[in-house]
Design an enzyme around this catalytic site. Structure first.
Site, PDB file in Angstrom:
ATOM      1  N   HIS B  51       0.824  -1.197   0.000  1.00 48.12           N
ATOM      2  CA  HIS B  51       0.000   0.000   0.000  1.00 48.12           C
ATOM      3  C   HIS B  51       0.866   1.258   0.000  1.00 48.12           C
ATOM      4  CE1 HIS B  51      -3.799   1.991   0.554  1.00 48.12           C
ATOM      5  NE2 HIS B  51      -3.222   2.791   1.444  1.00 48.12           N
ATOM      6  N   GLU B  73      -1.837  -5.479  -4.583  1.00 49.14           N
ATOM      7  CA  GLU B  73      -2.451  -5.070  -3.336  1.00 49.14           C
ATOM      8  C   GLU B  73      -3.879  -5.616  -3.250  1.00 49.14           C
ATOM      9  OE1 GLU B  73      -2.912  -0.878  -3.019  1.00 49.14           O
ATOM     10  OE2 GLU B  73      -3.904  -1.042  -1.099  1.00 49.14           O
ATOM     11  N   ASN B 442      27.535 -22.120  -3.381  1.00 48.96           N
ATOM     12  CA  ASN B 442      28.349 -23.329  -3.370  1.00 48.96           C
ATOM     13  C   ASN B 442      27.758 -24.394  -2.477  1.00 48.96           C
ATOM     14  OD1 ASN B 442      31.100 -24.087  -4.458  1.00 48.96           O
ATOM     15  ND2 ASN B 442      31.102 -21.852  -4.504  1.00 48.96           N
TER      16      ASN B 442
END
Lengths: 162, 716
Positions: B51, B73, B442
């Site tokens: 918002h 929203e 990794n």
């Protein structure tokens, strides 16, 4: 005032050995007395080291060595001219050693001639032009060119110097 | 007119900054929401972030952002109202939407281009989701819809602390009133402390259980009015004495604590020594005890008074805390950098002042200089603390990374974190980002196995990457642990030999072998994925951590996982250094790597036949003659000193003329001109205003190692 538009530029003149050189005043930040310099090991001879400029560490270059003259010796008149050069599109602060600083002069563009391409014993791209004043020639330096990337990439030169 | 533009530009900048923060928060909340899909707090947070982005976006002319955000929203509005359940699909979409918003913001700076197809597809999918469920409302999840009412009650502003004495008459019980119920009612009105006064209770043989002998002192902090409190007692109004007084009101008494106690004033004036005062006070009884001893009041009243004191203290502290958080301000980081620079300069000047004071030996000057020194250090510490940020924000970024990567690779991985509140210098945190990304990638790609392999190995299907941070002296330790396959020593060794990094017959310690993974271009992954395996990465880790003057340590057990520990300095701006001198040149060696200093006489050199090794208590330690390495031309003194350093478990000595001592070193960059000098990491300004260079021990050792054969020839 009207001439100001025609770029009547101010220059700071200084001496290296007996020759008079000049720098565009807009490049000069200040002039300091030369006291002590800390040598940075394994750097070329013309890099005299670093000084403390109110808390920042600024490299100092020996212009005489750079221009193939002898090493600058410290006298009462020796000065460090603090200049702002643009280096790879960034401005950088450097100190240049001068045997003595003369004065600030004003030169109109028409009084500046291009440097002769031979006989200068100095790389012509270092020179912006030759100014003339009172029968005396002034070598106006192109300070940005002197410290280009390749000039400061002294890694190779360092080995030569050693 | 240009001024107006400036104002708008500044607003835009502020929006971008704010949006970046909100998007980070959004991401964190979404990831948490994925774990707890019914948490209404989280749903509220997501909604609010969206918002705000929408609102301020529209305000500063980012209409596309506002429009796009509006769609997302809408979906979350439905979630909030219980019309839509939080599903993996929804969080996925919202995360994508978040990324899209970020791209849009970047695009406005010209850093990226917006692919409108992506926006469209996200919105379409979202609409599909909202429409699909609007018809057949969600079955299982019921994200409670009373959200708004909750925030409405919590927001009331003015809180007051009341002292209530409720003293019922003896015949209270006759009417069937239970005082406990009344008190419980008060308890529900706010934070409450109740002390029962039992001094009127008679001895057991005289005790009449039908009469009420107890009364109560109640301290209550509530936002309700005095009348509301009196209303509680409305039905017993004529059967009790009731006093309601205000003892502490928000905003009114907050400064009352400003005065000092008598003892403190005396101590501050130097009339009394603090220790003596404390000793005396220790002997003295507390006011309450004295009063009880004197029989003026009984212990019940004291307890009540103490309870009041305690309660008010807590309420005030609480209030203090809330105002503290509200009092934070946003400052551009370059202003902070400037402040740190200035403090650095001040430290330097202060060092000069101290030195001058010592030389002059004048009492007044010395005392002033000492005072300045104390203030400077305090200033330095608090300035440094401004730059400190909790590492948590970085951690939450990696949650997303882990989530996305594990989906991409078909692995089940969770990330847990610990010590997110650990504070580190802002620049350190920024520079830590890349190394951590590489390490975590990794771990996920090479470390943690596929679920089926994990199960076969008797591990839980879900792999874990644990990120933790914590302090250890002047360092911060950051650990990245995984419970994956661990490093394969043989394979690393074989690869290192194949790549010509080490000789085939080299004998290496476990530590050295694990260290090989940081070599450039080193990868033991059999196949290259787009995640990792190209061998770039771990060398970046090493490089970046080195640049931060940190250390990397790898521990691993085949089959059970790998732990990588990063040890980093708390701050980059100031270090403890050891000042050493060679001829007229002064250098700083970071104290962190210094082990000890020993003497080196000319005789010692003769004994080793010019070899650069020294025998320190039976251990041979190679040394580097800085005078030779730095080509300093001056006669060496009869007796030199070796500063022995230890880096990566290797001891190396540095020969200097003499050791001056410790120095608080404010690090200055040498600038771009000198950035590539091996062995020098920066400079500092000494007390006398001259510049000293700071040695970078690891690179110095490396550069000598590569030059070694030449010096050997020269010596021979």
């Amino acid at each position: 005032m009207a001439t100001a538009t025609a770029e009547a530029t101010q220059y700071l003149t200084f001496k290296l050995e007996e020759e008079v050189f000049a720098l565009d005043i807009s490049k000069v930040r200040e002039v300091l007395e030369f006291s002590s310099v800390t040598k940075v090991p394994r750097t070329p001879e013309f890099m005299r080291g670093v000084i403390n400029l109110r808390g920042s560490v600024v490299p100092v270059v020996d212009l005489r060595l750079k221009f193939g003259m002898t090493r600058t010796e410290k006298t009462v008149n020796t000065c460090v001219i603090i200049v702002e050069v643009s280096f790879e599109n960034e401005s950088m602060v450097l100190g240049a050693l001068a045997d003595s600083v003369q004065e600030v002069i004003e030169l109109e563009p028409e009084k500046i001639e291009p440097a002769p391409s031979i006989g200068m014993q100095l790389r012509t791209d270092f020179i912006k032009g030759m100014g003339k004043r009172d029968e005396e020639f002034i070598i106006i330096l192109e300070i940005d060119k002197i410290f280009t990337a390749e000039e400061l990439a002294f890694a190779q030169e360092a080995t030569q110097a050693a | 007119m240009s001024e107006e533009d400036d104002g708008l530009d500044a607003g835009k900048e502020a929006f971008k900054e704010e949006a970046a923060e909100l998007l980070t928060e959004l991401e964190t909340s979404l990831l948490e929401l994925e774990e707890h899909p019914t948490d209404e707090d989280l749903i509220g947070r997501v909604f609010r972030a969206m918002h705000t982005v929408k609102g301020s976006g529209a305000m500063f002319g980012f209409d596309d952002i506002a429009e796009f955000t509006h769609e997302v929203e809408t979906a979350f509005d439905m979630v909030r109202n219980g019309k839509l359940a939080v599903t993996k699909e929804l969080t996925n979409l919202t995360l994508r939407a978040r990324d899209q918003i970020r791209t849009m913001i970047e695009a406005s700076e010209g850093k990226a281009t917006v692919d409108h197809k992506i926006s469209k597809s996200i919105i379409d999918s979202l609409q599909l989701l909202t429409k699909g469920t609007a018809a057949g409302s969600p079955s299982g999840h019921e994200p409670a819809a009373q959200k708004p009412s909750k925030s409405a009650s919590g927001d009331a502003s003015h809180s007051v602390t009341y002292r209530i004495r409720f003293k019922p008459f003896a015949d209270l019980f006759v009417t069937g009133t239970n005082p406990i119920l009344l008190i419980n009612e008060l308890r529900q009105m706010g934070s409450c402390m109740v002390v029962a006064q039992i001094d009127a209770i008679t001895r057991l043989e005289e005790f009449n259980p039908e009469s009420c002998a107890t009364y109560w002192d109640i301290i209550l902090t509530t936002t309700l009015s005095t009348n509301a409190i009196k209303d509680v007692f409305i039905f017993v109004d004529d059967m009790c004495d009731l006093h309601v007084e205000i003892v502490d009101e928000e905003g009114e008494y907050d400064e009352a604590e400003g005065y000092m106690k008598l003892g403190e004033i005396l101590a501050a004036r130097g009339d009394v020594k603090i220790d003596e005062l404390k000793k005396l006070l220790g002997k003295q009884k507390k006011v309450g005890e004295i009063l009880v001893d004197a029989g003026i009041v009984d212990s019940g009243h004291i307890a009540s008074a103490l309870a009041e004191q305690q309660h008010i203290k807590e309420v005030r502290e609480q209030r203090q805390k809330t105002t503290d958080t509200a009092a934070s301000i946003r400052v551009p980081s370059d202003k902070l950098d400037k402040l740190v620079d200035l403090v650095g300069e001040l430290v330097t000047v202060q060092a000069r002042l101290s030195q001058t004071a010592i030389i002059h030996g004048e009492a007044t000057l010395t005392s002033i200089s000492e005072e300045v020194e104390r203030l400077t250090w305090e200033l330095r510490d608090s300035t440094m603390s401004i730059r400190m940020l909790p590492i948590g924000s970085t951690f939450s970024k990696f949650k997303r990374l882990v989530r996305d990567l594990s989906i991409e690779l078909g692995k089940e991985i969770q990330m847990t974190t610990d010590g997110a509140e650990t504070e580190l210098d802002k620049t350190v945190i920024e520079k830590l980002n890349d190394p951590l990304v590489h390490i975590i990638r990794n771990s996920i790609d090479h470390g943690i196995e596929r679920p089926d392999i994990r199960e076969a190995a008797g591990k839980s299907k879900m792999g874990t990457v644990h990120l933790s941070a914590g302090h250890s002296g002047a360092n911060v330790l950051i650990k990245i642990e995984d419970d994956g396959a661990g490093l394969d020593k043989e394979r690393i060794l074989k690869k290192a030999i194949d790549n010509g990094l080490i000789a085939p017959d080299a004998e290496l310690s476990e530590k050295e072998i694990f260290g090989m993974i940081f070599a450039p271009g080193f990868s033991t992954a059999q196949k290259i994925t787009n995640v990792s395996g190209r061998g770039v990465g771990m060398d970046v880790v090493k490089k970046n951590i080195d640049a931060l003057r940190g250390l990397v340590e790898v521990k691993s057990r085949k089959g059970s996982g790998t732990t990588i520990t990063l040890r980093l300095p708390l701050t980059l701006a100031i270090i403890d250094g050891l000042l050493v001198k060679i001829a007229n040149e002064v250098f700083v060696i970071p104290l962190a790597v210094v082990e000890e200093c020993v003497e080196l006489s000319k005789k010692d050199i003769e004994r080793t036949h010019g070899r650069h090794v020294s025998n320190v208590r039976g251990i041979l330690i190679p040394y580097i003659r800085l005078r030779e390495h730095f080509v300093i031309e001056a006669e060496e003194p009869e007796m030199e000193q070796i500063v022995i350093t230890e880096v990566d478990d290797k001891k190396v000595g540095f020969v200097v003329d003499y050791v001056i001592g410790e120095h608080q070193t404010v690090i200055k960059s040498l600038g771009r001109v000198f950035k590539d000098i091996a062995g020098i990491s920066g400079a500092t300004i000494l007390g006398d205003g001259t510049v000293a260079l700071i040695l970078d021990v690891p690179t110095l050792v490396r550069s000598v190692e590569t030059h070694e054969p030449v010096t050997a020839d020269a010596a021979g």
